[in-house]
Design an enzyme around this catalytic site. Structure first.
Site, PDB file in Angstrom:
ATOM      1  N   TYR A 128       0.861  -1.182   0.000  1.00 12.44           N
ATOM      2  CA  TYR A 128       0.000   0.000   0.000  1.00 12.44           C
ATOM      3  C   TYR A 128       0.894   1.227   0.000  1.00 12.44           C
ATOM      4  O   TYR A 128       1.831   1.303   0.799  1.00 12.44           O
ATOM      5  CB  TYR A 128      -0.880  -0.018   1.258  1.00 12.44           C
ATOM      6  N   ASP A 223       9.303   2.569  -0.391  1.00 15.87           N
ATOM      7  CA  ASP A 223       8.305   3.242   0.428  1.00 15.87           C
ATOM      8  C   ASP A 223       8.624   2.877   1.877  1.00 15.87           C
ATOM      9  O   ASP A 223       8.288   1.784   2.343  1.00 15.87           O
ATOM     10  CB  ASP A 223       6.906   2.778   0.023  1.00 15.87           C
ATOM     11  N   LYS A 251       4.997   9.109   8.867  1.00 15.81           N
ATOM     12  CA  LYS A 251       4.914   8.552  10.222  1.00 15.81           C
ATOM     13  C   LYS A 251       6.044   9.024  11.143  1.00 15.81           C
ATOM     14  O   LYS A 251       5.992  10.130  11.652  1.00 15.81           O
ATOM     15  CB  LYS A 251       4.817   7.029  10.153  1.00 15.81           C
TER      16      LYS A 251
HETATM   17  N1  HOZ Z   1      -3.999   2.985   6.116  1.00 15.02           N
HETATM   18  C1  HOZ Z   1      -3.395   3.332   7.358  1.00 15.02           C
HETATM   19  C2  HOZ Z   1      -2.462   2.303   7.849  1.00 15.02           C
HETATM   20  N2  HOZ Z   1      -1.958   1.391   6.918  1.00 15.02           N
HETATM   21  C3  HOZ Z   1      -4.456   3.570   8.368  1.00 15.02           C
HETATM   22  C4  HOZ Z   1      -4.513   4.968   8.701  1.00 15.02           C
HETATM   23  C5  HOZ Z   1      -5.540   5.309   9.783  1.00 15.02           C
HETATM   24  O1  HOZ Z   1      -6.622   4.753   9.789  1.00 15.02           O
HETATM   25  O2  HOZ Z   1      -5.240   6.151  10.597  1.00 15.02           O
END
Ligand code: HOZ
Length: 416
Positions: A128, A223, A251
């Site tokens: 992702y 990534d 992050k």
């Molecule tokens: N897609 C995010 C983690 N892989 C989640 C983000 C969130 O819900 O804060």
């Protein structure tokens, strides 16, 4: 708010029950709106490697805020963070700060296309890279959680430029490169995948990708939004000894505030405006509060020589305890872990790619999740997300987690 949330996985749709609404967080714990306390393994999906509300970060944010919260102009803090990243990740010769991981990957993709003069990209099933149009194909994270193969709203021509290979399978990449010879701008990969659950790339696979990309003039883009500064001080590139042409961050680089960044080879990065013609901009890019949180978090990581050995010790202790508990309960499982990132999969076979991750029994995961939550342990509400340990997690936290898991595995085993 659609689904009552601002990001889909938070709605608990795949695990059932009412989603948490959080009131406060400190160290390894979070407290919800009803006053329940949880040991937290989501860590805001990765940034909180120091634990929540670390006093060094909070104090620095307060001091910075007193001098203004946004300038829309340059500040010294941006330079400080840029230098920090450059020092920790040697492949970064130049960097551009943005506001999220999604923004970083979208911008890196545009840059890769401009630099190579090619349109297509290769990504991996189950990885992702945020919610940019080109990345929403066989994607991990919420897209996998909800079983969506792709997303409506992405035009067919955009989708056609994204090719999916199989994680840890170099032959699948070689085949796509041959079939689309001279058309591939970049290969995007999470070198430690966190969005199909935690899945580690094999060292020789990453090196094979590096060699292939170099030979074919394709940019290799790591990534490292999740694994950057987490799996080692210098992220996956330090852990595996393989450099990327471009790297995306998010992050931890923002220490819990909204930040992303992309950077890498100077000859590529020089193409970004105003040095070059590739346009990308942002009102809040380089925001002083976000830069401050990032600097303080990286400083804490950098200054503590035992930082990563301590995280590894915690991770190993938890992994051992969870494995013993699952074996004792007789639950088929696999535990994938890279340092402080891990996932318990409810499957018998090794998990090395998206196909094997999807073999996991998500009903069992949901039952495990609910039992853990009831026992005061907050896990990501999806089989296809990684758990994160922080340096604030104590031995007592970990042992309470193992004890809760023992009960959860017993329940899962009973109901099979
Ligand atoms: N897609 C995010 C983690 N892989 C989640 C983000 C969130 O819900 O804060």
């Amino acid at each position: 708010m659609p689904g009552g949330v601002n990001s889909p996985v938070r709605a608990f749709r795949s695990v059932g029950g009412a989603p948490l609404y959080i009131k406060s967080a400190l160290g390894s714990k979070m407290v919800d709106a009803d006053g329940n306390e949880f040991i937290d393994y989501v860590g805001s999906w990765g940034p909180m490697i120091l634990g929540h509300a670390d006093p060094r970060v909070i104090d620095a944010i307060k001091r910075t805020a007193e001098n203004g919260t946004s300038f829309g102009a340059n500040s010294e803090l941006e330079i400080e963070l840029a230098k920090f990243v450059k020092r920790l990740v040697p492949s970064i010769e130049m960097i551009r700060m943005v506001n999220s991981g999604t923004e970083a990957t979208m911008s890196a993709m545009r840059l890769a296309r401009a630099f190579t003069g090619r349109n297509k990209i290769i990504k991996f099933e189950g990885c992702y890279h945020g919610h940019g149009d080109s990345f929403l194909s066989k994607a991990g994270s919420g897209v996998a959680t909800f079983g969506l193969p792709d997303s409506p709203g992405v035009t067919p021509t955009t989708a056609a430029d994204t090719l999916n290979a199989v994680y840890n399978d170099l032959a699948s990449v070689q085949k796509l490169v041959q079939q689309n010879h001279g058309e591939i701008a970049a290969v995007f990969i999470e070198p430690v995948a966190g969005n199909m659950g935690c899945v580690q790339a094999r060292r020789e696979f990453l090196q094979g990708l590096r060699d292939l990309c170099t030979a074919e003039n394709i940019l290799l883009i790591f990534d490292e939004v999740m694994c950057g500064f987490r799996v080692a001080r210098g992220g996956a590139q330090e852990l595996y000894g393989t450099d990327a042409d471009l790297t995306t961050f998010g992050k931890i680089i923002g220490g819990g505030l909204p930040v992303g960044a992309y950077g890498g080879r100077g000859d590529i990065m020089e193409m970004i405006a105003p040095s070059g013609p590739v346009y990308q901009a942002g009102t809040l890019s380089g925001n002083p509060l976000a830069m401050t949180a990032g600097i303080e978090t990286l400083r804490a990581i950098d200054e503590d020589t035992d930082f990563f050995s301590s995280l590894e010790e915690k991770g190993a202790h938890l992994e051992r305890g969870l494995r013993d508990a699952a074996l004792e309960a007789g639950v088929e499982h696999q535990i994938n872990r890279v340092g402080s990132m891990f996932t318990v999969f409810f499957t018998r076979k090794e998990v090395t790619d998206f196909t094997s991750a999807k073999m996991s029994d998500t009903e069992k995961f949901a039952e495990y999740f609910r039992h853990m939550l009831q026992s005061g342990i907050y896990l990501p509400p999806s089989q296809f997300e990684a758990c994160f340990i922080s340096v604030a997690h104590t031995r007592e936290d970990l042992d309470r987690t193992i004890e809760a898991a023992s009960g959860a595995f017993t329940t899962v085993a009973k109901n099979k």
